[in-house]
Design a protein around this motif. Sequence first.
Motif, PDB file in Angstrom:
ATOM      1  N   LEU A  43       0.684  -1.192  -0.032  1.00  0.00           N
ATOM      2  CA  LEU A  43       0.044  -0.163   0.094  1.00  0.00           C
ATOM      3  C   LEU A  43       0.829   1.325  -0.035  1.00  0.00           C
ATOM      4  CD1 LEU A  43      -2.874  -1.119   2.536  1.00  0.00           C
ATOM      5  CD2 LEU A  43      -3.184  -0.550  -0.108  1.00  0.00           C
ATOM      6  N   LEU A  52       2.022   0.571  -4.326  1.00  0.00           N
ATOM      7  CA  LEU A  52       0.658   1.186  -5.181  1.00  0.00           C
ATOM      8  C   LEU A  52       0.942   2.778  -4.798  1.00  0.00           C
ATOM      9  CD1 LEU A  52      -2.079  -1.279  -4.001  1.00  0.00           C
ATOM     10  CD2 LEU A  52      -0.577  -1.262  -5.805  1.00  0.00           C
ATOM     11  N   SER A  53       1.907   3.291  -4.348  1.00  0.00           N
ATOM     12  CA  SER A  53       2.140   4.806  -4.261  1.00  0.00           C
ATOM     13  C   SER A  53       1.600   5.732  -5.281  1.00  0.00           C
ATOM     14  CB  SER A  53       3.554   4.886  -3.912  1.00  0.00           C
ATOM     15  OG  SER A  53       4.236   4.656  -4.780  1.00  0.00           O
ATOM     16  N   ALA A  54       1.613   5.361  -6.418  1.00  0.00           N
ATOM     17  CA  ALA A  54       1.055   5.849  -7.559  1.00  0.00           C
ATOM     18  C   ALA A  54      -0.568   5.961  -7.641  1.00  0.00           C
ATOM     19  CB  ALA A  54       1.401   5.288  -8.957  1.00  0.00           C
ATOM     20  N   ASN A  55      -1.079   5.135  -6.669  1.00  0.00           N
ATOM     21  CA  ASN A  55      -2.628   5.186  -6.921  1.00  0.00           C
ATOM     22  C   ASN A  55      -3.511   5.922  -5.943  1.00  0.00           C
ATOM     23  OD1 ASN A  55      -3.425   2.226  -8.500  1.00  0.00           O
ATOM     24  ND2 ASN A  55      -1.591   2.386  -7.747  1.00  0.00           N
ATOM     25  N   ASN A  56      -4.595   6.288  -6.380  1.00  0.00           N
ATOM     26  CA  ASN A  56      -5.454   6.622  -5.125  1.00  0.00           C
ATOM     27  C   ASN A  56      -6.491   5.238  -4.820  1.00  0.00           C
ATOM     28  OD1 ASN A  56      -5.648   9.351  -4.835  1.00  0.00           O
ATOM     29  ND2 ASN A  56      -6.503   9.704  -6.764  1.00  0.00           N
ATOM     30  N   ILE A  57      -6.308   5.092  -3.632  1.00  0.00           N
ATOM     31  CA  ILE A  57      -6.841   3.776  -3.124  1.00  0.00           C
ATOM     32  C   ILE A  57      -8.267   4.102  -2.904  1.00  0.00           C
ATOM     33  CG2 ILE A  57      -6.920   1.831  -1.431  1.00  0.00           C
ATOM     34  CD1 ILE A  57      -4.154   2.227  -2.530  1.00  0.00           C
ATOM     35  N   ALA A  93      -3.630   3.638   3.534  1.00  0.00           N
ATOM     36  CA  ALA A  93      -4.244   3.766   2.114  1.00  0.00           C
ATOM     37  C   ALA A  93      -4.732   5.215   1.972  1.00  0.00           C
ATOM     38  CB  ALA A  93      -5.383   2.783   2.169  1.00  0.00           C
ATOM     39  N   ASP A 137      -7.079   3.299  -8.335  1.00  0.00           N
ATOM     40  CA  ASP A 137      -7.578   3.837  -9.584  1.00  0.00           C
ATOM     41  C   ASP A 137      -6.667   3.463 -10.895  1.00  0.00           C
ATOM     42  OD1 ASP A 137      -5.438   5.373  -8.945  1.00  0.00           O
ATOM     43  OD2 ASP A 137      -6.751   7.260  -9.447  1.00  0.00           O
ATOM     44  N   ALA A 138      -5.247   3.194 -10.618  1.00  0.00           N
ATOM     45  CA  ALA A 138      -4.551   2.878 -11.710  1.00  0.00           C
ATOM     46  C   ALA A 138      -4.059   1.352 -12.043  1.00  0.00           C
ATOM     47  CB  ALA A 138      -3.127   3.499 -11.480  1.00  0.00           C
ATOM     48  N   LEU A 139      -3.981   0.743 -10.981  1.00  0.00           N
ATOM     49  CA  LEU A 139      -3.833  -0.817 -10.992  1.00  0.00           C
ATOM     50  C   LEU A 139      -4.896  -1.332 -11.238  1.00  0.00           C
ATOM     51  CD1 LEU A 139      -2.010  -3.187 -11.254  1.00  0.00           C
ATOM     52  CD2 LEU A 139      -1.971  -3.015  -8.644  1.00  0.00           C
ATOM     53  N   THR A 183      -7.829  -4.121  -9.605  1.00  0.00           N
ATOM     54  CA  THR A 183      -7.996  -4.833  -8.287  1.00  0.00           C
ATOM     55  C   THR A 183      -6.990  -5.503  -8.209  1.00  0.00           C
ATOM     56  OG1 THR A 183     -10.505  -5.108  -8.833  1.00  0.00           O
ATOM     57  CG2 THR A 183      -9.221  -6.793  -7.417  1.00  0.00           C
ATOM     58  N   SER A 184      -6.210  -5.806  -6.936  1.00  0.00           N
ATOM     59  CA  SER A 184      -4.951  -6.401  -6.620  1.00  0.00           C
ATOM     60  C   SER A 184      -5.276  -7.370  -5.378  1.00  0.00           C
ATOM     61  CB  SER A 184      -3.704  -5.665  -6.840  1.00  0.00           C
ATOM     62  OG  SER A 184      -3.645  -4.777  -5.870  1.00  0.00           O
ATOM     63  N   ASN A 222      -3.183  11.809 -10.285  1.00  0.00           N
ATOM     64  CA  ASN A 222      -2.890  11.426  -8.917  1.00  0.00           C
ATOM     65  C   ASN A 222      -1.798  12.550  -8.376  1.00  0.00           C
ATOM     66  OD1 ASN A 222      -4.795   9.584  -9.325  1.00  0.00           O
ATOM     67  ND2 ASN A 222      -3.883   7.894  -9.105  1.00  0.00           N
ATOM     68  N   ILE A 244       0.063  11.555  -4.684  1.00  0.00           N
ATOM     69  CA  ILE A 244       1.705  11.052  -5.010  1.00  0.00           C
ATOM     70  C   ILE A 244       2.508  12.048  -4.139  1.00  0.00           C
ATOM     71  CG2 ILE A 244       3.564  10.989  -6.564  1.00  0.00           C
ATOM     72  CD1 ILE A 244       1.350   9.920  -8.633  1.00  0.00           C
ATOM     73  N   ARG A 298       2.524  11.176  -0.329  1.00  0.00           N
ATOM     74  CA  ARG A 298       3.598  10.057  -0.297  1.00  0.00           C
ATOM     75  C   ARG A 298       5.153  10.265  -0.386  1.00  0.00           C
ATOM     76  NH1 ARG A 298       0.686   5.175   0.002  1.00  0.00           N
ATOM     77  NH2 ARG A 298      -1.511   5.540  -0.276  1.00  0.00           N
ATOM     78  N   TYR A 352      -1.623 -10.714  -6.858  1.00  0.00           N
ATOM     79  CA  TYR A 352      -2.717 -10.956  -7.868  1.00  0.00           C
ATOM     80  C   TYR A 352      -3.014  -9.773  -8.306  1.00  0.00           C
ATOM     81  CZ  TYR A 352      -7.346 -11.350  -9.860  1.00  0.00           C
ATOM     82  OH  TYR A 352      -8.548 -11.242 -10.425  1.00  0.00           O
ATOM     83  N   GLY A 353      -3.017  -9.370  -9.652  1.00  0.00           N
ATOM     84  CA  GLY A 353      -3.401  -8.078 -10.150  1.00  0.00           C
ATOM     85  C   GLY A 353      -3.286  -8.028 -11.882  1.00  0.00           C
ATOM     86  N   GLU A 381      -2.564   2.076 -17.472  1.00  0.00           N
ATOM     87  CA  GLU A 381      -2.507   2.597 -15.915  1.00  0.00           C
ATOM     88  C   GLU A 381      -1.855   1.803 -15.209  1.00  0.00           C
ATOM     89  OE1 GLU A 381      -5.663   4.865 -14.735  1.00  0.00           O
ATOM     90  OE2 GLU A 381      -5.329   6.560 -16.265  1.00  0.00           O
ATOM     91  N   ALA A 382      -2.278   0.333 -15.320  1.00  0.00           N
ATOM     92  CA  ALA A 382      -1.833  -0.800 -14.499  1.00  0.00           C
ATOM     93  C   ALA A 382      -0.102  -0.751 -14.503  1.00  0.00           C
ATOM     94  CB  ALA A 382      -2.326  -1.906 -14.886  1.00  0.00           C
ATOM     95  N   SER A 425       1.251   2.340 -13.033  1.00  0.00           N
ATOM     96  CA  SER A 425       1.379   2.263 -11.548  1.00  0.00           C
ATOM     97  C   SER A 425       2.772   1.711 -11.047  1.00  0.00           C
ATOM     98  CB  SER A 425       0.192   1.395 -11.139  1.00  0.00           C
ATOM     99  OG  SER A 425       0.152   0.945  -9.926  1.00  0.00           O
ATOM    100  N   ILE A 446       5.651   4.361 -11.738  1.00  0.00           N
ATOM    101  CA  ILE A 446       5.511   5.460 -10.683  1.00  0.00           C
ATOM    102  C   ILE A 446       5.923   4.957  -9.421  1.00  0.00           C
ATOM    103  CG2 ILE A 446       4.145   7.408  -9.805  1.00  0.00           C
ATOM    104  CD1 ILE A 446       2.329   7.067 -12.594  1.00  0.00           C
ATOM    105  N   ASN A 492       8.687   6.885  -7.088  1.00  0.00           N
ATOM    106  CA  ASN A 492       8.485   7.276  -5.817  1.00  0.00           C
ATOM    107  C   ASN A 492       9.568   6.733  -5.180  1.00  0.00           C
ATOM    108  OD1 ASN A 492       6.249   8.753  -6.682  1.00  0.00           O
ATOM    109  ND2 ASN A 492       4.708   7.322  -5.751  1.00  0.00           N
TER     110      ASN A 492
END
Lengths: 425, 425
Positions: free
Chosen positions: A139, A143-148, A210, A286-288, A290-291, B22, B26, B29, B294-295, B301-302, B305, B308, B312
């Motif tokens: 998290l 996933l630091s590029a993502n808005n969770i 998150a 939002d970017a990735l 579901t994981s 994002n 970003i 973080r 899993y993902g 964008e994935a 992710s 980026i 970061n």
Amino acid sequence: MKVGILGLGTVGGGVINVLQKNSASIERRTGVQIELVIAGVRDVTKKRICDTSNIKLTEDPFEVVNHPDIDVVLELIGGFGLAKELVEAAINNGKHIITANKALIGNHGNELMKLANKKQVRFLFEASVAGGIPIIKALGQGLSANNIESVAGIINGTGNFILTDMKEKGRDFDDVLKEAQALGYAEEDPTFDIEGIDAAHKLSILAAIAFGTEIQFSKVYTQGISKITTEDILHATELGYTIKHLGIAKRVEDGIELRVHPTLVSNSQLIAQVDGVMNAVLVKSDALGTSLYYGAGAGDEATASAVIADLNDIINNQTSNHILGWKSQEKINVVDNDAIVSEFFLRLLVSDIKGVLSKVTGIFNDHNVSIEALIQKQVDENKNAHIAITTDRVSTKTVMNIKKAIEASDFNQAEVQLIHIELLD
Amino acid sequence: MKVGILGLGTVGGGVINVLQKNSASIERRTGVQIELVIAGVRDVTKKRICDTSNIKLTEDPFEVVNHPDIDVVLELIGGFGLAKELVEAAINNGKHIITANKALIGNHGNELMKLANKKQVRFLFEASVAGGIPIIKALGQGLSANNIESVAGIINGTGNFILTDMKEKGRDFDDVLKEAQALGYAEEDPTFDIEGIDAAHKLSILAAIAFGTEIQFSKVYTQGISKITTEDILHATELGYTIKHLGIAKRVEDGIELRVHPTLVSNSQLIAQVDGVMNAVLVKSDALGTSLYYGAGAGDEATASAVIADLNDIINNQTSNHILGWKSQEKINVVDNDAIVSEFFLRLLVSDIKGVLSKVTGIFNDHNVSIEALIQKQVDENKNAHIAITTDRVSTKTVMNIKKAIEASDFNQAEVQLIHIELLD
């Protein structure tokens, strides 16, 4: 890198064993030898699961946190009285902190992290959630590029063991709980696990990472699994669902939802297949997209795996408090449980009188709630019928009113069971 | 932090979109604003999926790697001719490198990492394996306390889409491949995906991080999925298995196994339920035990992710080359395919003559191989019988000899299908 340990029970013993066993591969990844200098224990004469011949043992835990040679303190004693005092002392002495203690963070995480930031030491806690699964790092960094958008996890192995066994063997809750206690999966007093308090601690931590919110453990809506029956599981199975005890943190318009409760999950979801004492956390971002992160949520070496990963991160100067989002935390509004909108499963026991189905469905209609599926099962020896209903999306407040209206009806024969359904996709 | 990008296709465009969308979270973080300074593209006039109004576009990629203000170069053009030249130039100019290019790493990773270490710049590649899943960070950091025993992954979404669709809809390989091409999941020339070359690149990277070996792409035993038939899938299903195209890296006594091939996986395994274009990596390690990640393995964008996340990490001074294990790599022996021991699935088409079953089982007996399960299916219009057999553990060499012996028999009517079974627990 010189390390002091507080507590040499299951987790502390596991840390020593893994560090000894894997010293070569750990050194390959860090370039540094980790030296365990001192350990604080309750009884220095006790027999242990690990070799302590090269470690000084002390019954005074403050000797550990005040030890001048120590760079890092591993807090593995649990609880949040003495543990808090020790961690504060260690931080004030300029030691980095690694802890597996979700209760400590759930109750005092905000002030401890503030103190750690002030004293410029690291405060890491990968092991506090989902044992060895590196979900905090995922998290905070992966996933630091993502808005969770949401986090939904099976984050208590005891509860998952019980629900899995109830489903697979058709056994009662009490029956399986006793087995879990005998196997050492559940405590003698199982309240923390089965009533969701442990999961709520962990969820408050996941949400902090998150969403960048403060720890808000006291705001988590928490419902246990002790009222789940084999009837619920049978009906859920028939409708294509598995009941899991989930911790769910979700961004919504008015803030965040924080809730721990039994949940119907579609069998087509990977997380529905996570069985026994295993943990898994499903993240939507939002970017990735579901994981999912799956692994052992407890156990000496699994938890040690996360503790030592934090230690390696400190050695490699990684995972600052910053990337955990804890330097810019806000207090995000936690949505009131009444306002949470979800699909629901209801199970009713009603007398098998003429027109009862029409009366039941009429109550849903009166509240403007659509029924997604309905099963009326066998009439039992008392001439009562079992009915299972799944609803469309509805607020908790409304579905609670429906429950009350059914329970106030003359045909109703038992408390109405009400369980969340979570779509997760 | 000033960034230059090579390539503004799907991934490069995704990176720009995610960074713009994002930027607030970003910055929370990292504490840093990321500035995209310059992008090298083939045609500056081309319409793009992202807004480039604040970025200088150039058709000379060397202008990017030589740009004096740039701290980091994102190499997102793919291939390993020009890409290698550009990355080398960038490293020599003291720029950190982030790449999504598994072919580049598979073919030139060792020398590029050596150069990066010499020039003391970071060389990161989270996006090169399993798209947005943070599997490189999980292996390098989250599991850094563990000796990794094996890694087994669905690391090519195209192949998994095809196998999933073949199973779910009973369709032929060629048929589904055409659909995958129409949907944009498969290239016009699908060889890299369906013959396992892409997966072999990725596997060689996973093995390097997991075991601290050099990249040994050329040593990966690689077998594609183009010869998998609906018959195979039907028989596997009947025996309780799903066929997945796995990349497997495993520590064994004589070194490591590196192999990409169709694999029967028990339906009770979580990874058997990973469907469509999704990716998953199952890791077995000594402290944590089994864990799974899993993902989405592809998509603009994935993948962005992961790119980026690396960016970061550089900002936060995290994920050094060191923790990737790449400062102390050895060339670990890759076990010859003949010597690999596994369970196997064989599918035979034989003439339905008297005693044929006894002849078939006799061949296994002659080679001292136990049969685990055997199904004889319908006799077809040509009076041929379909037989599916699963074996006990046996060396590849021996099972190949069995295959040859069956194919040399007078009752045999078709090439014997031979597929690995992997227990994964």
